[in-house]
Scaffold this motif. Structure first.
Motif, mmCIF file in Angstrom:
data_model
loop_
_atom_site.group_PDB
_atom_site.id
_atom_site.type_symbol
_atom_site.label_atom_id
_atom_site.label_comp_id
_atom_site.label_asym_id
_atom_site.label_seq_id
_atom_site.Cartn_x
_atom_site.Cartn_y
_atom_site.Cartn_z
ATOM 1 N N UNK A 216 0.847 -1.192 0.000
ATOM 2 C CA UNK A 216 0.000 0.000 0.000
ATOM 3 C C UNK A 216 0.882 1.241 0.000
ATOM 4 N N UNK A 217 0.309 2.401 -0.321
ATOM 5 C CA UNK A 217 1.063 3.648 -0.125
ATOM 6 C C UNK A 217 1.433 3.773 1.345
ATOM 7 N N UNK A 218 2.692 4.085 1.632
ATOM 8 C CA UNK A 218 3.178 4.037 3.014
ATOM 9 C C UNK A 218 4.132 5.192 3.304
ATOM 10 N N UNK A 219 4.030 5.712 4.518
ATOM 11 C CA UNK A 219 4.968 6.725 5.011
ATOM 12 C C UNK A 219 5.705 6.127 6.209
ATOM 13 N N UNK A 220 7.035 6.163 6.161
ATOM 14 C CA UNK A 220 7.878 5.656 7.240
ATOM 15 C C UNK A 220 8.560 6.821 7.945
ATOM 16 N N UNK A 221 8.648 6.732 9.261
ATOM 17 C CA UNK A 221 9.479 7.611 10.080
ATOM 18 C C UNK A 221 10.369 6.691 10.914
ATOM 19 N N UNK A 222 11.690 6.900 10.868
ATOM 20 C CA UNK A 222 12.569 5.970 11.590
ATOM 21 C C UNK A 222 13.679 6.716 12.319
ATOM 22 N N UNK A 223 14.211 6.068 13.353
ATOM 23 C CA UNK A 223 15.338 6.621 14.104
ATOM 24 C C UNK A 223 16.569 6.613 13.215
ATOM 25 N N UNK A 224 17.284 7.720 13.175
ATOM 26 C CA UNK A 224 18.437 7.826 12.296
ATOM 27 C C UNK A 224 19.703 7.232 12.856
ATOM 28 N N UNK A 225 19.588 6.384 13.884
ATOM 29 C CA UNK A 225 20.748 5.763 14.507
ATOM 30 C C UNK A 225 20.566 4.255 14.554
ATOM 31 N N UNK A 226 21.643 3.541 14.336
ATOM 32 C CA UNK A 226 21.595 2.080 14.340
ATOM 33 C C UNK A 226 21.065 1.568 15.678
ATOM 34 N N UNK A 227 20.091 0.649 15.597
ATOM 35 C CA UNK A 227 19.501 0.083 16.803
ATOM 36 C C UNK A 227 18.316 0.859 17.333
ATOM 37 N N UNK A 228 18.214 2.156 16.952
ATOM 38 C CA UNK A 228 17.110 2.982 17.431
ATOM 39 C C UNK A 228 17.410 3.596 18.791
#
Length: 294
Positions: A216-228
């Motif tokens: 589906x159309x999707x928007x992701x927001x993620x932590x910019x550091x390895x592991x979070x």
């Protein structure tokens, strides 16, 4: 994992550190990544950068700003993790351009609040393909970059947009649906620090009209550091507040097509293209109405 390494043990009062060395000797408090690039100027150490920062600020040809002085990067050696720079007084700056691929590796939680929202482990792959040379926002040139992809696992949240919203935006309003998704992503990242107590540079984002994992159309927001580092979990818990704040940011801005105060991002790797403020407005209003109906 820490218990297996005999660094912590569980007690009646909770987890307690039980390592032999001081905690600060075991865990680096200055850098999250274990890959640190040393910046050398004339054989002397200028500063150190995490590898992800080095890709952005210390690639070959980059202008590195250090304590108000400008340096031009001659070489970034990824085997030795050394960047060699020369001090030069230049009147231009450089900005890298990148594309980002994201894959869902493990789903921690999912919820339906009128909006399908997920939280989980994601794998991010960043492709740095070129950098732009600018002077006061005037593009002087574009240079290619030859860097291997940068891949790391972190924690991210995502939400999907129903097909009916896409059809309405494209056919009824004849707007740029991909530009609307991209604009929502930028505006959400801009508002995230209000809720997650972070900097917008600590967060990454990806938007796509069709993602292989969600279909589906999707928007992701993620932590910019390895592991979070806990940002995505916080945003996941209050996604409704974040959506409302994002819509308020866009609707209160007096511009018509979008500007740095609402949907333009200083960290966008695609030169803020495509962006569609009207489409973003429709997407956010639909998501919030769905949440109210739920």
């Amino acid at each position: 994992a820490l218990e297996k390494e005999k660094l912590v043990r569980k007690t009646a009062l909770g987890w307690v550190y039980c390592g032999v060395a001081r905690p600060a000797d075991v865990v680096n408090l200055n850098n999250i990544s274990n890959k640190i690039v040393t910046v050398l100027c004339g054989g002397h150490v200028l500063e150190t950068l995490e590898l992800t920062k080095a890709y952005e600020e210390a690639h070959e040809g980059a202008v590195l700003l250090h304590q108000g002085e400008t340096y031009v990067v001659e070489e970034l050696n990824l085997k030795t993790l050394i960047a060699t720079v020369t001090k030069k007084d230049v009147s231009y700056n450089t900005e890298p351009r990148k594309t980002v691929d994201i894959d869902i590796k493990r789903r921690f939680e999912e919820k339906d609040e009128g909006v399908q929202v997920g939280l989980g482990e994601v794998q991010v792959t960043e492709h740095y393909h070129q950098f732009v040379v600018k002077n006061n926002e005037v593009v002087l040139g574009v240079e290619p970059l030859n860097l291997p992809p940068l891949t790391f696992k972190t924690v991210g949240m995502w939400f999907t947009i129903p097909e009916e919203v896409q059809n309405e935006i494209q056919h009824k309003w004849q707007l740029d649906f991909a530009g609307g998704l991209h604009a929502v992503e930028h505006a959400m990242i801009a508002m995230a620090p209000l809720y997650a107590m972070c900097d917008r540079w600590d967060i990454g984002g990806v938007s796509t009209p069709m993602h292989s994992d969600t279909e589906q159309p999707t928007i992701f927001i993620y932590d910019g550091f390895e592991g979070g580092i806990g940002i995505s979990e916080t945003l996941y818990a209050m996604v409704d507040k974040l959506l409302k704040a994002t819509l308020q940011l866009i609707t209160n801005c007096e511009c018509t097509e979008g500007c740095p105060s609402c949907i333009y991002s200083p960290k966008c790797g695609n030169e803020n293209k495509p962006l569609d403020k009207r489409a973003a407005n429709i997407i956010l209003k639909w998501l919030l109405k769905s949440g109210e109906r739920k």
